[in-house]
Write a protein that holds these residues in place. Structure first.
Motif, PDB file in Angstrom:
ATOM      1  N   ARG A  64      66.794  -6.052 -23.771  1.00 38.49           N
ATOM      2  CA  ARG A  64      67.445  -4.871 -23.194  1.00 38.49           C
ATOM      3  C   ARG A  64      68.872  -4.817 -23.672  1.00 38.49           C
ATOM      4  N   SER A  65      69.243  -3.725 -24.336  1.00 37.74           N
ATOM      5  CA  SER A  65      70.641  -3.532 -24.722  1.00 37.74           C
ATOM      6  C   SER A  65      71.344  -2.788 -23.596  1.00 37.74           C
ATOM      7  N   GLU A  66      72.505  -3.272 -23.192  1.00 40.84           N
ATOM      8  CA  GLU A  66      73.194  -2.647 -22.062  1.00 40.84           C
ATOM      9  C   GLU A  66      74.702  -2.751 -22.234  1.00 40.84           C
ATOM     10  N   ALA A  67      75.391  -1.655 -21.945  1.00 41.32           N
ATOM     11  CA  ALA A  67      76.851  -1.652 -22.069  1.00 41.32           C
ATOM     12  C   ALA A  67      77.502  -2.453 -20.942  1.00 41.32           C
ATOM     13  N   ALA A  68      76.986  -2.298 -19.718  1.00 38.12           N
ATOM     14  CA  ALA A  68      77.520  -3.006 -18.543  1.00 38.12           C
ATOM     15  C   ALA A  68      79.023  -2.785 -18.371  1.00 38.12           C
ATOM     16  N   GLY A  69      79.518  -1.663 -18.874  1.00 37.23           N
ATOM     17  CA  GLY A  69      80.940  -1.370 -18.756  1.00 37.23           C
ATOM     18  C   GLY A  69      81.818  -2.234 -19.648  1.00 37.23           C
ATOM     19  N   ILE A  70      81.198  -3.016 -20.559  1.00 37.62           N
ATOM     20  CA  ILE A  70      81.941  -3.968 -21.394  1.00 37.62           C
ATOM     21  C   ILE A  70      81.648  -3.771 -22.873  1.00 37.62           C
ATOM     22  N   TYR A  71      80.357  -3.634 -23.214  1.00 36.06           N
ATOM     23  CA  TYR A  71      79.932  -3.700 -24.614  1.00 36.06           C
ATOM     24  C   TYR A  71      79.824  -2.317 -25.256  1.00 36.06           C
ATOM     25  N   ALA A  72      80.637  -2.090 -26.260  1.00 37.19           N
ATOM     26  CA  ALA A  72      80.641  -0.825 -26.991  1.00 37.19           C
ATOM     27  C   ALA A  72      79.371  -0.687 -27.825  1.00 37.19           C
ATOM     28  N   PRO A  73      79.041   0.531 -28.265  1.00 41.40           N
ATOM     29  CA  PRO A  73      77.824   0.729 -29.058  1.00 41.40           C
ATOM     30  C   PRO A  73      77.733  -0.180 -30.281  1.00 41.40           C
ATOM     31  N   ASP A  74      78.826  -0.340 -31.025  1.00 40.16           N
ATOM     32  CA  ASP A  74      78.782  -1.178 -32.227  1.00 40.16           C
ATOM     33  C   ASP A  74      78.412  -2.621 -31.878  1.00 40.16           C
ATOM     34  N   TYR A  75      78.930  -3.120 -30.773  1.00 43.93           N
ATOM     35  CA  TYR A  75      78.611  -4.491 -30.349  1.00 43.93           C
ATOM     36  C   TYR A  75      77.123  -4.607 -30.014  1.00 43.93           C
ATOM     37  N   GLN A  76      76.615  -3.626 -29.291  1.00 42.99           N
ATOM     38  CA  GLN A  76      75.193  -3.642 -28.936  1.00 42.99           C
ATOM     39  C   GLN A  76      74.321  -3.626 -30.188  1.00 42.99           C
ATOM     40  N   MET A  77      74.672  -2.787 -31.155  1.00 44.40           N
ATOM     41  CA  MET A  77      73.875  -2.681 -32.372  1.00 44.40           C
ATOM     42  C   MET A  77      73.927  -3.973 -33.181  1.00 44.40           C
ATOM     43  N   ARG A  78      75.102  -4.599 -33.247  1.00 41.83           N
ATOM     44  CA  ARG A  78      75.201  -5.877 -33.967  1.00 41.83           C
ATOM     45  C   ARG A  78      74.333  -6.939 -33.308  1.00 41.83           C
ATOM     46  N   SER A  79      74.331  -6.967 -31.986  1.00 44.40           N
ATOM     47  CA  SER A  79      73.543  -7.967 -31.262  1.00 44.40           C
ATOM     48  C   SER A  79      72.056  -7.777 -31.510  1.00 44.40           C
ATOM     49  N   ILE A  80      71.604  -6.531 -31.450  1.00 45.12           N
ATOM     50  CA  ILE A  80      70.184  -6.250 -31.690  1.00 45.12           C
ATOM     51  C   ILE A  80      69.816  -6.602 -33.124  1.00 45.12           C
ATOM     52  N   GLY A  81      70.665  -6.217 -34.073  1.00 47.25           N
ATOM     53  CA  GLY A  81      70.395  -6.509 -35.475  1.00 47.25           C
ATOM     54  C   GLY A  81      70.343  -7.991 -35.762  1.00 47.25           C
ATOM     55  N   ALA A  82      71.203  -8.759 -35.121  1.00 54.37           N
ATOM     56  CA  ALA A  82      71.233 -10.207 -35.357  1.00 54.37           C
ATOM     57  C   ALA A  82      69.993 -10.891 -34.802  1.00 54.37           C
ATOM     58  N   LEU A  83      69.513 -10.419 -33.653  1.00 57.69           N
ATOM     59  CA  LEU A  83      68.355 -11.043 -33.026  1.00 57.69           C
ATOM     60  C   LEU A  83      67.040 -10.579 -33.649  1.00 57.69           C
ATOM     61  N   ALA A  84      67.007  -9.330 -34.130  1.00 56.16           N
ATOM     62  CA  ALA A  84      65.782  -8.749 -34.715  1.00 56.16           C
ATOM     63  C   ALA A  84      64.579  -8.959 -33.802  1.00 56.16           C
ATOM     64  N   PRO A  85      64.621  -8.419 -32.571  1.00 55.26           N
ATOM     65  CA  PRO A  85      63.532  -8.646 -31.617  1.00 55.26           C
ATOM     66  C   PRO A  85      62.287  -7.831 -31.964  1.00 55.26           C
ATOM     67  N   GLU A  86      61.158  -8.230 -31.371  1.00 55.59           N
ATOM     68  CA  GLU A  86      59.954  -7.430 -31.554  1.00 55.59           C
ATOM     69  C   GLU A  86      60.126  -6.054 -30.927  1.00 55.59           C
ATOM     70  N   GLY A  87      60.749  -6.012 -29.769  1.00 46.03           N
ATOM     71  CA  GLY A  87      60.976  -4.751 -29.087  1.00 46.03           C
ATOM     72  C   GLY A  87      62.363  -4.715 -28.462  1.00 46.03           C
ATOM     73  N   VAL A  88      62.879  -3.510 -28.263  1.00 37.30           N
ATOM     74  CA  VAL A  88      64.188  -3.350 -27.629  1.00 37.30           C
ATOM     75  C   VAL A  88      64.199  -2.047 -26.846  1.00 37.30           C
ATOM     76  N   SER A  89      64.842  -2.071 -25.678  1.00 36.98           N
ATOM     77  CA  SER A  89      65.060  -0.839 -24.924  1.00 36.98           C
ATOM     78  C   SER A  89      66.545  -0.511 -24.990  1.00 36.98           C
ATOM     79  N   ILE A  90      66.833   0.757 -25.280  1.00 38.52           N
ATOM     80  CA  ILE A  90      68.203   1.202 -25.530  1.00 38.52           C
ATOM     81  C   ILE A  90      68.489   2.438 -24.687  1.00 38.52           C
ATOM     82  N   ALA A  91      69.604   2.430 -23.972  1.00 29.85           N
ATOM     83  CA  ALA A  91      69.993   3.590 -23.172  1.00 29.85           C
ATOM     84  C   ALA A  91      70.623   4.656 -24.068  1.00 29.85           C
ATOM     85  N   ILE A  92      70.069   5.851 -24.034  1.00 33.31           N
ATOM     86  CA  ILE A  92      70.582   6.962 -24.831  1.00 33.31           C
ATOM     87  C   ILE A  92      72.087   7.141 -24.602  1.00 33.31           C
TER      88      ILE A  92
END
Length: 201
Positions: free
Chosen positions: A14-42
């Motif tokens: 689950r990618s989540e800003a939580a009032g802390i993580y900017a979009p670029d940070y979230q995208m880098r984290s997802i890209g680094a982990l390369a998960p089978e699935g991910v849920s992303i808040a529009i």
């Protein structure tokens, strides 16, 4: 998890800003982990024009790599935005999974009827799943299944059983919902069923 269960579980982060993580940070984290699935808040990824362009490129990249993407929609307004992003090409592909978030921690007793506004806004364009909060979560998810939706339950959204008592563990919530859905004639998806549904097979 993969080492323990292999392909017997579809692992989705689950990618989540939580009032802390900017979009670029979230995208880098997802890209680094390369998960089978991910849920992303529009609303957390498509923040402005610049992040929308970056998010569109990012989603195209991970989708082509085979990541199963689910889009989180917090209200009917998010559903409308999802449809516009889809029409513009910012969200790649034609078939996606979306997740309706019904209620909040601050408003845990959202009525099951609130799901109707999401369904109307979506217009039957995508397979959907719902999650809910509080002791009404089971009634809400039962209605979601009756309307052709899928269900998500667990401690991320709450910890109450239908009678209002605190669940002893996450498994108790899942077991109770599975029992409830089976008693109403619904079939429970296997991990391979879920993968096929996410891929649009």
């Amino acid at each position: 998890i993969k080492a323990a269960v292999g392909s017997r579980m579809l692992t989705q982060i689950r990618s989540e800003a939580a009032g802390i993580y900017a979009p670029d940070y979230q995208m880098r984290s997802i890209g680094a982990l390369a998960p089978e699935g991910v849920s992303i808040a529009i609303r957390e990824l498509f923040v402005d024009e610049i992040t929308t362009e970056r998010a569109a490129r990012f989603l195209a990249t991970i989708s082509e790599a085979g990541t199963l993407v689910q889009y989180i929609l917090y209200d009917p307004g998010d559903v409308e935005r999802y449809r516009k992003l889809l029409a513009s090409g910012a969200i790649p592909g034609k078939r996606h999974w979306v997740l309706f978030v019904l209620g909040r921690y601050t408003d845990p007793d959202a009525a099951p009827a609130s799901i109707d506004a999401y369904i109307d806004a979506l217009g039957g364009e995508a397979p959907w799943m719902a999650c809910a909060f509080g002791k009404l979560a089971f009634d809400t998810l039962g209605k979601a299944a009756a309307h052709g939706g899928h269900c998500r339950i667990g401690f991320e959204n709450g910890w109450l059983m239908p009678d209002g008592t605190v669940a002893p563990d996450n498994a108790a919530l899942v077991t109770k919902l599975v029992s409830q859905l089976r008693s109403r004639g619904h079939r429970i998806a296997t991990p391979d069923d879920a993968r096929a549904l996410f891929k649009g097979d």
